[in-house]
Motif scaffolding. Sequence first.
Motif, PDB file in Angstrom:
ATOM      1  N   TYR A 182       0.830  -1.204   0.000  1.00 27.64           N
ATOM      2  CA  TYR A 182       0.000   0.000   0.000  1.00 27.64           C
ATOM      3  C   TYR A 182       0.868   1.260   0.000  1.00 27.64           C
ATOM      4  CZ  TYR A 182      -3.109  -3.759   0.938  1.00 27.64           C
ATOM      5  OH  TYR A 182      -3.774  -4.955   0.825  1.00 27.64           O
ATOM      6  N   TRP A 191       1.464   1.691  -3.517  1.00 24.86           N
ATOM      7  CA  TRP A 191       0.319   2.336  -4.164  1.00 24.86           C
ATOM      8  C   TRP A 191       0.416   3.850  -4.014  1.00 24.86           C
ATOM      9  CZ3 TRP A 191      -4.957  -0.499  -2.980  1.00 24.86           C
ATOM     10  CH2 TRP A 191      -4.916  -1.797  -3.503  1.00 24.86           C
ATOM     11  N   TRP A 241      -3.762   6.297  -0.182  1.00 26.66           N
ATOM     12  CA  TRP A 241      -3.936   4.847  -0.238  1.00 26.66           C
ATOM     13  C   TRP A 241      -2.719   4.129   0.316  1.00 26.66           C
ATOM     14  CZ3 TRP A 241      -8.342   2.210  -1.498  1.00 26.66           C
ATOM     15  CH2 TRP A 241      -9.391   2.950  -2.056  1.00 26.66           C
ATOM     16  N   CYS A 261      -6.200  -5.390 -11.312  1.00 23.68           N
ATOM     17  CA  CYS A 261      -5.432  -4.270 -11.868  1.00 23.68           C
ATOM     18  C   CYS A 261      -5.813  -3.875 -13.292  1.00 23.68           C
ATOM     19  CB  CYS A 261      -3.926  -4.556 -11.807  1.00 23.68           C
ATOM     20  SG  CYS A 261      -3.327  -5.112 -10.204  1.00 23.68           S
ATOM     21  N   LYS A 263      -7.100   0.392 -13.443  1.00 27.70           N
ATOM     22  CA  LYS A 263      -6.389   0.847 -12.253  1.00 27.70           C
ATOM     23  C   LYS A 263      -6.760   2.269 -11.833  1.00 27.70           C
ATOM     24  CE  LYS A 263      -2.239   2.823 -14.404  1.00 27.70           C
ATOM     25  NZ  LYS A 263      -0.768   2.879 -14.350  1.00 27.70           N
ATOM     26  N   PHE A 313      -6.952  -1.967  -8.436  1.00 29.09           N
ATOM     27  CA  PHE A 313      -5.612  -2.027  -7.860  1.00 29.09           C
ATOM     28  C   PHE A 313      -4.604  -1.490  -8.885  1.00 29.09           C
ATOM     29  CE2 PHE A 313      -6.251  -6.120  -5.079  1.00 29.09           C
ATOM     30  CZ  PHE A 313      -7.342  -5.548  -4.476  1.00 29.09           C
TER      31      PHE A 313
END
Length: 583
Positions: free
Chosen positions: A106, A109, A118, A473, A476, A506
């Motif tokens: 994360y 991310w 996020w 994903c 995204k 994702f």
Amino acid sequence: MRSRYDYVIVGGGSAGSALANRLSADESTTVLVLEAGRSDFIIDPLIHMPAALMFPSGNPLYDWAYETDPEPHMGGRRVPHARGKVLGGSSSINGMIFQRGNAGDYDKWATFDGMEHWDYAHCLPYFKRMETTTAGADAWRGGAGPLKLERGPASSPLFQAFFEATRQAGYAPTDDVNGYRQEGFAPFDRNVYQGSRMSASRAYLRPIRNRKNLDISTLSYATGLRWEGTRVTGVDYQRLGRPRSVEAGEVILCGGAFNTPQLLELSGVGDPEVLRAAGVTPRVELPGVGENLQDHLEVYLQHTSLQPVSISPWLKKWKAPYIGAQWLFANSGVGASNHFEGGGFIRTNDDVAYPNLMFHFLPIAVRYDGTAPEGKHGYQVHIGPMNSDVRGHLHIKDADPSTRPSILFNYLSTENDRREWVEVIRAARHILSQDAFAPFDGGEVSPGPGVETDQEIIDWVAEDAETALHPSCSAKMGTDAMSVVDPSSMRVHGTQGLRVVDASVFPTITNGNIYAPVMMVAEKAADLIAGNTPLRPADVPVYKAGAGMPIYPPGDPRNDAWNTPDSVPSALTAMSTDDEETR
């Protein structure tokens, strides 16, 4: 049913179940869930009995039964992909292994444009909100959420041998792979509660199905979106073969990594060249739709057992009535477990910052289709790289909603992925060859002693590997040119009234099973959609190899000092949050 709803949720799977619960909590808000599959009837043992997990896969009553195009680096094999076609979605047919992924997933991310909120600190409160872990709540784990989790006992002789073998191989244990320290080995959390599967539907939908502002329509397959310019105003769908439509203030796509990009492209959202080639008129140009597709590939390393301590005898068909009766009337026995009760995470090389290999240990040698070495006791580990750099794509072939999309993951297509596969197999063999297994080990039967060199390993993986069923994903979040979804609102870029909430958003796959991350995304998205104040980021440390702590060789007892948060140096707070305004 009404003719118009404030929210129409397309897909009653994992994310859709959570959103339906959270959004319909406001009595002034009307919510409709459209699910293409049927209901997850409480009397259906193939859904609710944990040990029956192998039976729904491939069954058209439960499974979309997708498959890839011929994979060019796997000898042209088509790889089957089970996806839940029932309320609860894949959470109603999966292996019930609950893994959040690593905090580093994360934080990665958060390095993408627009994804600052996020990171792990902002995601952790939503992980906690959704769960009740029977192992006990703490700074990392929740204790009052709808999703009840049981910790696997992992107490059989084979599990005990496995955990001892990991120590002998130089790997430390951990208290909780979903807590402070993921790296290491421990009993696993499972989506099992009181002997039955705890699907998203059971956790989120069943308790609130009588809400007057919530309707759930099963056997309702979305075929397209209704538009006014670039604003989505409703959904076209088929129910029992008859065309229908419903108007919506907003439409939220929760179809997963396959169905969501398919419906977007069928509705004119995507790469104009792809759309025109399929006979669809482009409406919103988003070239990232269907791209960036990711998954985990896995193999089974199987051994026969010299001692009759596996659960192999329970596979005999004549025992099925007894297993079923024991589960049905007492919620106990061999049918009440998914049997993936423990495993762990390791790093296979020094170049990775956090684990890139997950082990699922199983006290039986068996494949998902139920086949096993004839008449033999055995055991196995499910393994595969967790952070592969392989990328694929998914696109529609034509404008017919019933045509399956073209799916290609490009498994084994990169040099780094192939290198990690060799590391993965050697690391697993190292553990399974330890003295702890000596009383049990009757020899490796898959892949067997004939697979030893690097090329032999790659060839075997290409021939034998299966998907771990973690597609993600393909639409995204982000703000770059290939992003599809705005991470601050879950809206599809260039549209109004259209959002996406599922594994397709994702930016990169997490290093574990994806069900828990999907549910976290849904919980966080529910606040973004409803306009609620987001939960405050969590100020807790997490284990991070090399973050202000000494590094010792595997097996050095000084490593154990870093297993518990009591020994956390102040440098680890770099992964926690000081103030929301600074994020």
